[in-house]
Design a protein around this motif. Structure first.
Motif, PDB file in Angstrom:
ATOM      1  N   PHE A 106      -8.921   9.206   3.193  1.00 55.45           N
ATOM      2  CA  PHE A 106      -8.466   8.524   1.986  1.00 55.45           C
ATOM      3  C   PHE A 106      -9.538   7.597   1.449  1.00 55.45           C
ATOM      4  O   PHE A 106     -10.258   6.944   2.211  1.00 55.45           O
ATOM      5  N   GLY A 107      -9.621   7.507   0.136  1.00 52.73           N
ATOM      6  CA  GLY A 107     -10.446   6.502  -0.495  1.00 52.73           C
ATOM      7  C   GLY A 107      -9.766   5.146  -0.427  1.00 52.73           C
ATOM      8  O   GLY A 107      -8.631   5.024   0.038  1.00 52.73           O
ATOM      9  N   LYS A 108     -10.450   4.124  -0.902  1.00 50.42           N
ATOM     10  CA  LYS A 108      -9.946   2.755  -0.798  1.00 50.42           C
ATOM     11  C   LYS A 108      -8.892   2.446  -1.843  1.00 50.42           C
ATOM     12  O   LYS A 108      -8.105   1.520  -1.694  1.00 50.42           O
ATOM     13  N   PHE A 161       2.258   3.202   8.090  1.00 54.28           N
ATOM     14  CA  PHE A 161       2.948   4.289   7.412  1.00 54.28           C
ATOM     15  C   PHE A 161       3.011   5.513   8.306  1.00 54.28           C
ATOM     16  O   PHE A 161       2.032   5.879   8.958  1.00 54.28           O
ATOM     17  N   GLY A 199      -6.657  -4.127   0.589  1.00 58.54           N
ATOM     18  CA  GLY A 199      -7.912  -3.748  -0.045  1.00 58.54           C
ATOM     19  C   GLY A 199      -8.615  -2.575   0.596  1.00 58.54           C
ATOM     20  O   GLY A 199      -9.689  -2.193   0.158  1.00 58.54           O
ATOM     21  N   LEU A 200      -7.975  -1.992   1.615  1.00 56.57           N
ATOM     22  CA  LEU A 200      -8.592  -0.858   2.288  1.00 56.57           C
ATOM     23  C   LEU A 200      -7.702   0.362   2.164  1.00 56.57           C
ATOM     24  O   LEU A 200      -6.522   0.274   1.865  1.00 56.57           O
ATOM     25  N   GLY A 201      -8.282   1.501   2.412  1.00 56.19           N
ATOM     26  CA  GLY A 201      -7.506   2.739   2.382  1.00 56.19           C
ATOM     27  C   GLY A 201      -6.704   2.904   3.655  1.00 56.19           C
ATOM     28  O   GLY A 201      -6.586   2.003   4.475  1.00 56.19           O
ATOM     29  N   LEU A 202      -6.161   4.082   3.812  1.00 56.44           N
ATOM     30  CA  LEU A 202      -5.345   4.403   4.974  1.00 56.44           C
ATOM     31  C   LEU A 202      -6.225   4.879   6.115  1.00 56.44           C
ATOM     32  O   LEU A 202      -7.094   5.727   5.931  1.00 56.44           O
ATOM     33  N   PHE A 205       4.874  10.465   2.638  1.00 65.12           N
ATOM     34  CA  PHE A 205       4.868   9.202   3.353  1.00 65.12           C
ATOM     35  C   PHE A 205       6.233   8.527   3.386  1.00 65.12           C
ATOM     36  O   PHE A 205       7.033   8.649   2.448  1.00 65.12           O
ATOM     37  N   GLY A 206       6.446   7.777   4.475  1.00 62.94           N
ATOM     38  CA  GLY A 206       7.601   6.907   4.548  1.00 62.94           C
ATOM     39  C   GLY A 206       7.351   5.618   3.790  1.00 62.94           C
ATOM     40  O   GLY A 206       6.273   5.418   3.232  1.00 62.94           O
ATOM     41  N   PRO A 207       8.341   4.707   3.773  1.00 64.33           N
ATOM     42  CA  PRO A 207       8.237   3.479   2.987  1.00 64.33           C
ATOM     43  C   PRO A 207       7.366   2.409   3.624  1.00 64.33           C
ATOM     44  O   PRO A 207       7.034   1.425   2.975  1.00 64.33           O
ATOM     45  N   PHE A 265      -4.885   6.465  -4.945  1.00 65.45           N
ATOM     46  CA  PHE A 265      -5.821   6.886  -3.902  1.00 65.45           C
ATOM     47  C   PHE A 265      -6.178   8.346  -4.090  1.00 65.45           C
ATOM     48  O   PHE A 265      -5.307   9.174  -4.365  1.00 65.45           O
ATOM     49  N   TYR A 294      -2.822  10.288  -4.747  1.00 64.33           N
ATOM     50  CA  TYR A 294      -1.575   9.605  -4.410  1.00 64.33           C
ATOM     51  C   TYR A 294      -1.436   8.349  -5.262  1.00 64.33           C
ATOM     52  O   TYR A 294      -2.430   7.711  -5.620  1.00 64.33           O
ATOM     53  N   HIS A 308     -12.248  -5.759  -2.030  1.00 64.69           N
ATOM     54  CA  HIS A 308     -11.616  -5.917  -3.317  1.00 64.69           C
ATOM     55  C   HIS A 308     -11.482  -4.550  -3.964  1.00 64.69           C
ATOM     56  O   HIS A 308     -12.449  -3.840  -4.180  1.00 64.69           O
ATOM     57  N   LEU A 309     -10.229  -4.242  -4.326  1.00 64.02           N
ATOM     58  CA  LEU A 309      -9.979  -2.975  -4.959  1.00 64.02           C
ATOM     59  C   LEU A 309     -10.601  -2.922  -6.331  1.00 64.02           C
ATOM     60  O   LEU A 309     -10.501  -3.885  -7.097  1.00 64.02           O
ATOM     61  N   ILE A 313      -6.362  15.485  -2.983  1.00 60.79           N
ATOM     62  CA  ILE A 313      -5.040  15.027  -3.394  1.00 60.79           C
ATOM     63  C   ILE A 313      -5.176  13.655  -4.044  1.00 60.79           C
ATOM     64  O   ILE A 313      -5.996  12.833  -3.606  1.00 60.79           O
ATOM     65  N   GLN A 364       0.522   4.593  -5.145  1.00 57.69           N
ATOM     66  CA  GLN A 364       1.257   3.672  -4.280  1.00 57.69           C
ATOM     67  C   GLN A 364       1.700   2.456  -5.075  1.00 57.69           C
ATOM     68  O   GLN A 364       0.873   1.641  -5.506  1.00 57.69           O
ATOM     69  N   LEU A 397      -7.842  14.421   6.967  1.00 53.27           N
ATOM     70  CA  LEU A 397      -7.587  13.966   5.601  1.00 53.27           C
ATOM     71  C   LEU A 397      -8.128  12.548   5.498  1.00 53.27           C
ATOM     72  O   LEU A 397      -7.663  11.657   6.197  1.00 53.27           O
ATOM     73  N   GLY A 445       4.915  -2.333  -2.332  1.00 53.05           N
ATOM     74  CA  GLY A 445       6.015  -2.306  -1.374  1.00 53.05           C
ATOM     75  C   GLY A 445       6.506  -0.933  -1.001  1.00 53.05           C
ATOM     76  O   GLY A 445       7.517  -0.795  -0.303  1.00 53.05           O
ATOM     77  N   LYS A 446       5.786   0.107  -1.448  1.00 52.99           N
ATOM     78  CA  LYS A 446       6.224   1.472  -1.147  1.00 52.99           C
ATOM     79  C   LYS A 446       5.107   2.266  -0.490  1.00 52.99           C
ATOM     80  O   LYS A 446       3.945   1.861  -0.495  1.00 52.99           O
ATOM     81  N   GLY A 447       5.477   3.412   0.060  1.00 59.40           N
ATOM     82  CA  GLY A 447       4.488   4.299   0.633  1.00 59.40           C
ATOM     83  C   GLY A 447       3.800   5.120  -0.439  1.00 59.40           C
ATOM     84  O   GLY A 447       4.301   5.244  -1.564  1.00 59.40           O
ATOM     85  N   PRO A 448       2.627   5.690  -0.133  1.00 59.04           N
ATOM     86  CA  PRO A 448       1.934   6.544  -1.097  1.00 59.04           C
ATOM     87  C   PRO A 448       2.793   7.738  -1.492  1.00 59.04           C
ATOM     88  O   PRO A 448       3.486   8.318  -0.649  1.00 59.04           O
ATOM     89  N   PHE A 491       2.785  11.502  -3.474  1.00 57.37           N
ATOM     90  CA  PHE A 491       1.959  12.605  -3.962  1.00 57.37           C
ATOM     91  C   PHE A 491       2.068  12.732  -5.482  1.00 57.37           C
ATOM     92  O   PHE A 491       3.160  12.684  -6.040  1.00 57.37           O
TER      93      PHE A 491
END
Lengths: 113, 114
Positions: B104-106, A90, A40-43, A104-106, B89, B36, B7-8, B34, B38, B102, B41-44, B46
């Motif tokens: 990032f938003g939630k 990540f 629920g949070l960003g990076l 980004f990686g997986p 994101f 992104y 909560h998203l 930017i 996601q 950089l 199970g994967k990374g963000p 672009f």
């Protein structure tokens, strides 16, 4: 083959253990980053490196350390893992330039019991 | 749109509809943005970017709009497909050059119903 790879993909460990997460990239980028993602949070940025001799702390570096072994490799260590470090981790890379678009990686799912 | 909290924000659309995902950014000095995607199970990944000297940029089925006056960014996805279901994101580069930052938003969870 993936441009940015992370190992392991999943790890369960116990409180107090030392853990290393590894990241490799074949994109030829100078810049590499480690992020943490909680539900629920960003990076959140942990550490970043603009080249092999450059290491910088991010927003949440306490409890973490990094090593930039080569242009293509950037590892993240938890010296003594604690349960609130349970998260998705990540690695990302970017070219040196005005935009810094990151790739980004997986991810590595880390659980600290 | 995105907001602080555990909560998203969520957006649910029907397949084939257009989707609009919003983002409020924080720093008026940010010069690059930017979006992104996601997937579970994967990374963000672009999607599209935009510089602060532009107010609109189009990609394949996606358009990003930037309103610097109100510090607002939006991502429009045309003819949304089930494969578009993901968390989206926005990110802003507020550092510039070597003063990199950089942020990032939630994220917003997009669900596409068949």
């Amino acid at each position: 083959d993936a441009d940015v790879t992370q190992t392991p993909r999943n790890r369960i460990t116990k409180t107090g253990k030392r853990i290393m997460l590894e990241c490799s990239q074949t994109k030829g980028h100078d810049r590499m980053y480690w992020y943490r993602q909680d539900p629920g949070l960003g990076l959140q940025l942990i550490y970043y490196s603009f080249d092999v001799k450059d290491i910088n702390k991010g927003e949440i570096s306490d409890g973490y350390s990094v090593s930039r072994q080569a242009q293509a490799k950037f590892s993240l260590s938890l010296e003594s893992a604690i349960p609130n470090q349970t998260a998705l981790y990540f690695c990302a890379t970017s070219e040196t330039g005005p935009t810094d678009t990151q790739y980004f990686g997986p991810g590595t799912r880390l659980t600290v019991l | 749109g995105e907001s602080v909290g555990l909560h998203l924000p969520t957006l649910s659309v029907q397949e084939g509809d257009n989707s609009i995902i919003n983002c409020a950014y924080s720093n008026s000095a940010s010069d690059y943005f930017i979006w992104y995607k996601q997937e579970s199970g994967k990374g963000p990944q672009f999607i599209i970017d935009i510089r602060s000297n532009m107010d609109k940029r189009q990609g394949q089925r996606v358009t990003v709009l930037l309103n610097k006056t109100v510090k607002h960014l939006s991502l429009q996805i045309a003819a949304t497909q089930p494969g578009d279901s993901a968390v989206y994101f926005c990110a802003e580069n507020s550092g510039g050059g070597s003063n990199y930052k950089l942020t990032f938003g939630k994220g917003t969870l997009l669900t596409v119903n068949p």
